[in-house]
Write an enzyme that holds these catalytic residues in place. Structure first.
Site, PDB file in Angstrom:
ATOM      1  N   GLY A  19       0.786  -1.227   0.000  1.00 41.31           N
ATOM      2  CA  GLY A  19       0.000   0.000   0.000  1.00 41.31           C
ATOM      3  C   GLY A  19       0.814   1.272   0.000  1.00 41.31           C
ATOM      4  O   GLY A  19       0.267   2.356  -0.166  1.00 41.31           O
ATOM      5  N   SER A  20       2.126   1.164   0.181  1.00 42.55           N
ATOM      6  CA  SER A  20       2.939   2.384   0.261  1.00 42.55           C
ATOM      7  C   SER A  20       3.157   2.993  -1.118  1.00 42.55           C
ATOM      8  O   SER A  20       3.341   2.295  -2.102  1.00 42.55           O
ATOM      9  CB  SER A  20       4.292   2.070   0.905  1.00 42.55           C
ATOM     10  N   TYR A  29      -5.726   0.768   5.324  1.00 39.04           N
ATOM     11  CA  TYR A  29      -6.882   0.757   4.429  1.00 39.04           C
ATOM     12  C   TYR A  29      -8.157   0.700   5.263  1.00 39.04           C
ATOM     13  O   TYR A  29      -8.330  -0.193   6.092  1.00 39.04           O
ATOM     14  CB  TYR A  29      -6.813  -0.446   3.483  1.00 39.04           C
ATOM     15  N   LYS A 212       1.758  -2.337 -12.539  1.00 41.68           N
ATOM     16  CA  LYS A 212       2.066  -0.953 -12.207  1.00 41.68           C
ATOM     17  C   LYS A 212       3.173  -0.845 -11.169  1.00 41.68           C
ATOM     18  O   LYS A 212       3.227  -1.604 -10.224  1.00 41.68           O
ATOM     19  CB  LYS A 212       0.794  -0.279 -11.671  1.00 41.68           C
ATOM     20  N   LYS A 214       5.189   1.944  -8.552  1.00 43.34           N
ATOM     21  CA  LYS A 214       5.141   3.251  -7.906  1.00 43.34           C
ATOM     22  C   LYS A 214       6.462   3.982  -8.131  1.00 43.34           C
ATOM     23  O   LYS A 214       7.534   3.430  -7.861  1.00 43.34           O
ATOM     24  CB  LYS A 214       4.905   3.086  -6.392  1.00 43.34           C
ATOM     25  N   ASP A 243       3.319   5.153 -11.566  1.00 44.05           N
ATOM     26  CA  ASP A 243       2.414   5.972 -10.740  1.00 44.05           C
ATOM     27  C   ASP A 243       3.218   6.856  -9.792  1.00 44.05           C
ATOM     28  O   ASP A 243       3.866   6.364  -8.877  1.00 44.05           O
ATOM     29  CB  ASP A 243       1.496   5.040  -9.943  1.00 44.05           C
ATOM     30  N   ASN A 245       1.978   9.359  -7.861  1.00 46.50           N
ATOM     31  CA  ASN A 245       1.233   9.822  -6.681  1.00 46.50           C
ATOM     32  C   ASN A 245       1.473  11.285  -6.324  1.00 46.50           C
ATOM     33  O   ASN A 245       1.741  11.627  -5.177  1.00 46.50           O
ATOM     34  CB  ASN A 245       1.522   8.911  -5.489  1.00 46.50           C
ATOM     35  N   GLU A 269       0.977   8.025 -14.205  1.00 47.53           N
ATOM     36  CA  GLU A 269      -0.220   8.298 -13.405  1.00 47.53           C
ATOM     37  C   GLU A 269       0.049   9.344 -12.331  1.00 47.53           C
ATOM     38  O   GLU A 269       1.106   9.348 -11.713  1.00 47.53           O
ATOM     39  CB  GLU A 269      -0.638   6.969 -12.758  1.00 47.53           C
ATOM     40  N   GLU A 296      -7.830   9.314  -9.213  1.00 43.10           N
ATOM     41  CA  GLU A 296      -8.131   8.730  -7.901  1.00 43.10           C
ATOM     42  C   GLU A 296      -8.382   9.786  -6.836  1.00 43.10           C
ATOM     43  O   GLU A 296      -9.043   9.496  -5.852  1.00 43.10           O
ATOM     44  CB  GLU A 296      -7.024   7.749  -7.463  1.00 43.10           C
ATOM     45  N   ASP A 319     -12.992   6.860  -9.286  1.00 42.34           N
ATOM     46  CA  ASP A 319     -13.182   5.836  -8.257  1.00 42.34           C
ATOM     47  C   ASP A 319     -14.552   6.038  -7.604  1.00 42.34           C
ATOM     48  O   ASP A 319     -14.821   7.095  -7.031  1.00 42.34           O
ATOM     49  CB  ASP A 319     -12.059   5.948  -7.215  1.00 42.34           C
ATOM     50  N   HIS A 346      -9.651   3.669 -10.485  1.00 41.38           N
ATOM     51  CA  HIS A 346      -8.858   3.400  -9.280  1.00 41.38           C
ATOM     52  C   HIS A 346      -9.751   2.580  -8.362  1.00 41.38           C
ATOM     53  O   HIS A 346     -10.944   2.856  -8.244  1.00 41.38           O
ATOM     54  CB  HIS A 346      -8.487   4.720  -8.605  1.00 41.38           C
ATOM     55  N   GLY A 348     -10.319   1.893  -4.841  1.00 45.10           N
ATOM     56  CA  GLY A 348     -10.316   1.998  -3.385  1.00 45.10           C
ATOM     57  C   GLY A 348     -11.134   0.878  -2.756  1.00 45.10           C
ATOM     58  O   GLY A 348     -10.951   0.545  -1.580  1.00 45.10           O
ATOM     59  N   GLU A 373      -7.832  -2.433 -12.323  1.00 47.06           N
ATOM     60  CA  GLU A 373      -6.806  -2.574 -11.290  1.00 47.06           C
ATOM     61  C   GLU A 373      -7.164  -3.700 -10.325  1.00 47.06           C
ATOM     62  O   GLU A 373      -8.316  -3.885  -9.961  1.00 47.06           O
ATOM     63  CB  GLU A 373      -6.729  -1.233 -10.531  1.00 47.06           C
TER      64      GLU A 373
END
Lengths: 410, 410
Positions: A19-20, A29, A212, A214, A243, A245, A269, A296, A319, A346, A348, A373
């Site tokens: 998740g990072s 989450y 994907k 990060k 991505d 972010n 992204e 997102e 999302d 996205h 979530g 995703e």
């Protein structure tokens, strides 16, 4: 009739560095869950997604909206849900806290999604089937087109949908083949290079053809090195998305994206701030033919309209647990269809709800069945976890929107 | 050292139809108040403004941010407040609830404003004087320029401010003459035509040379009739502003603004959705030379940057109790200065805080001393209510930012 509501704050610790990303180093989450309890014995479940802190604020706001639905009949309510949606989102006093963004809009997503879930469960069908079986008029009446009039009026949306419905049956084969997935979990930000390499091999062995990584590191060389690792392991035929972010300034984004172009990313992204429509437009022009994806963190249809008008994004990642739920997700999907831009949500919701929505988008709206995703981290917490085999989502068959959580279900 | 914090939910019923506009028919003016209690015995007070419902959500979020300031020395903290501001606004998990908008950003405004208030009180000076006496470097270090790099880097902002400081002493006469005000309360939406007429006469008798009428009715003829009433009573030399509070679609706005042009409005405010940068750009082009004003619902500097780049607004109405407080207000004011656009704040604070900020904007940044909105409805609740005479704000002399509320003060 909805006779009771319950709102629950559900938070899940993740393992290790899952998740990072470049900005969220240590997420929890979490779901702000709305349950609409019908006197038929059915419970509609919907949620918004957060990263932990403040999930209680979304719950409290959801309680405020949900309370207004007590005493309503779900079938009757959904015949003109678009009007109700607008009323709720323009609540006289609550509106100041947005409008149509932040905590209050996340809360509205939670409540809206519970409505669609209850609706499908009471009809005894999966959400994708409920939506697909509705007439274009019935769908359009669940949507709110306010502030889109310069691009898509309600009447124009209906005409567009009617036209696409003509090809609907020819696209139903997707139900059998399943909707393609892509793997977001090969390259979380805090994973080591070695772990990225291993995950990449594993994803390919599992049948994924898209994945994907990060990026968005303070050290651009780290991004470039890791991107090339993925390309090297995955080979040329796999789609690799990067991505960032939101970590880059516009000047930095231009420079780094040009360097990343050499590994042929399928998209880049969230390069910079999600409110910065004009920066994305500039970047898109500067780095073409490299393409941008975003959405997102975009809270509502008005801002998506701006992104589409500015030709700033080649992929829209709306999302349904960020914008005002299924209703606004479908409105934005129609807007994207008008602009000829693919919707690649996205998730979530970890894909639970969106697996239904992308099936509808493909079959009924004629959106390309690109890929959805896939994030596996919360599977054990769902009553009906999304099933992905050979890189493909299996079509869900249970009634509703697949959003019931084990500990909260009764 | 800040040794304790307190967050308080203060709500005030208004009399009759005061405060009503085309979308907010029945507001309860409310403040989410942060108090930073220093071991010197001084309390810094800051707040964000809401319309009632959900004010508790902002309080809860403010508590989360304020807690992080316990143990800090205010003077030390303000030497690099820009960095702290960015850290708080990018809090790993909380950020998801925005970013930089909605409940969490309102909360950040409340906490930020308490910091500036404490800072000025500890120095024993009004906020306008604290700011004006700081060096350009010291001011710039309280600001965060992230995501503005394509228009205004920290270095460019410093150069701009240094240049404007050269004319500072010549503009200090404003302290004696006082900053002009304009009257927002002549024509609230629910007031009758007769009451509008009376209020208009009263405002002129009180010395106001600028005033505002609420429009945005479902019946455009009502808007046009009332606008002409104000023009007729006020005469040609008075500036009359019209405020639609987001009620028009873009196509409607184009049509109605062209009709309203005949009464020569000084500006037309919030014609449509506050997120719709490109709609405002289109409208501004269509109705020129009629000018647009907006900003009371714009949550952060990134979106203001987009509005400025798009040349969509001729007046920027940033509100320091909507964006992330004094710090972000000043950042946006610098950005406006760069673009040559006047800052005319919306006063969710009833002008208490903004009377300080517009003095600084004028003296130090060289912004024109145009006028500051005046809303009298909460005067009795402030320890040091803003004093307006002959249509002019008297320069506040008490230490701090004039934001202490009577019932909350100790």
């Amino acid at each position: 009739m909805i006779y009771k509501i319950a709102v629950k704050d559900a938070r899940y610790q993740l393992d290790g560095s899952a998740g990072s990303d470049a900005i969220h180093r240590d997420p929890i989450y979490s779901y702000a869950v709305t349950q609409l309890i019908d006197d038929s014995g059915t419970t509609g479940t919907g949620f918004a997604f957060t990263l932990g802190e403040g999930n209680d604020l979304v719950c409290k706001a959801a309680q405020y909206y949900a309370q207004k639905l007590v005493g309503k009949d779900i079938e009757e309510m959904m015949t003109d849900f678009g009007t109700l949606f607008r009323q709720l989102s323009d609540d006289q006093q609550f509106r100041w806290l947005g409008p149509h963004k932040g905590v209050v809009h996340l809360a509205l997503a939670s409540v809206t999604n519970a409505c669609y879930d209850l609706w499908a469960k009471k009809r005894g069908v999966p959400l994708w089937k409920l939506l697909t079986d509705l007439s274009p008029e019935a769908i359009i009446n669940t949507l709110d087109f306010s502030y889109l009039e310069d691009e898509l009026t309600k009447e124009q949306a209906l005409a567009l949908l009617k036209q696409e419905y003509m090809g609907k049956s020819s696209r139903e084969s997707i139900l059998k083949t399943g909707y393609p997935g892509y793997d977001t979990s090969i390259g979380w930000f805090n994973y080591s290079d070695e772990k990225v390499r291993e995950n990449c091999k594993k994803a390919i062995a599992e049948g994924f053809t898209a994945m994907k990584l990060k990026v968005g590191s303070a050290d651009p060389d780290r991004d470039i090195r890791r991107a090339h690792i993925v390309r090297e392991v995955a080979g040329e035929s796999v789609k690799v998305m990067l991505d960032a972010n939101q970590q880059w300034t516009l000047p930095n984004a231009i420079a780094i994206c040009k360097q990343l172009a050499t590994m042929n990313p399928y998209w880049i992204e969230e390069p910079t701030h999600p409110d910065d429509v004009l920066a994305h437009r500039t970047l898109a022009r500067e780095i073409a033919p490299v393409k941008l994806a975003l959405g997102e963190h975009v809270p509502n249809k008005v801002i998506f309209k701006n992104y589409l008008q500015a030709k700033a994004a080649a992929f829209i990642q709306v999302d349904a647990v960020r914008v005002g739920g299924v209703s606004e997700f479908l409105t934005i999907s129609l807007l994207c269809k008008k602009f000829g831009i693919p919707v690649v949500p996205h998730v979530g919701d970890m894909g639970q709800l969106h697996q239904h929505l992308v099936l509808y988008n493909h079959m009924a709206m004629g959106h390309e069945a690109l890929f959805l995703e896939h994030i596996p981290h919360l599977q054990k917490h769902f009553v009906h976890p999304a099933r992905i085999r050979n890189g493909v989502y299996e079509t869900p068959q249970e009634p509703g929107s697949s959003c019931d959580l084990i500990a909260l279900h009764h």
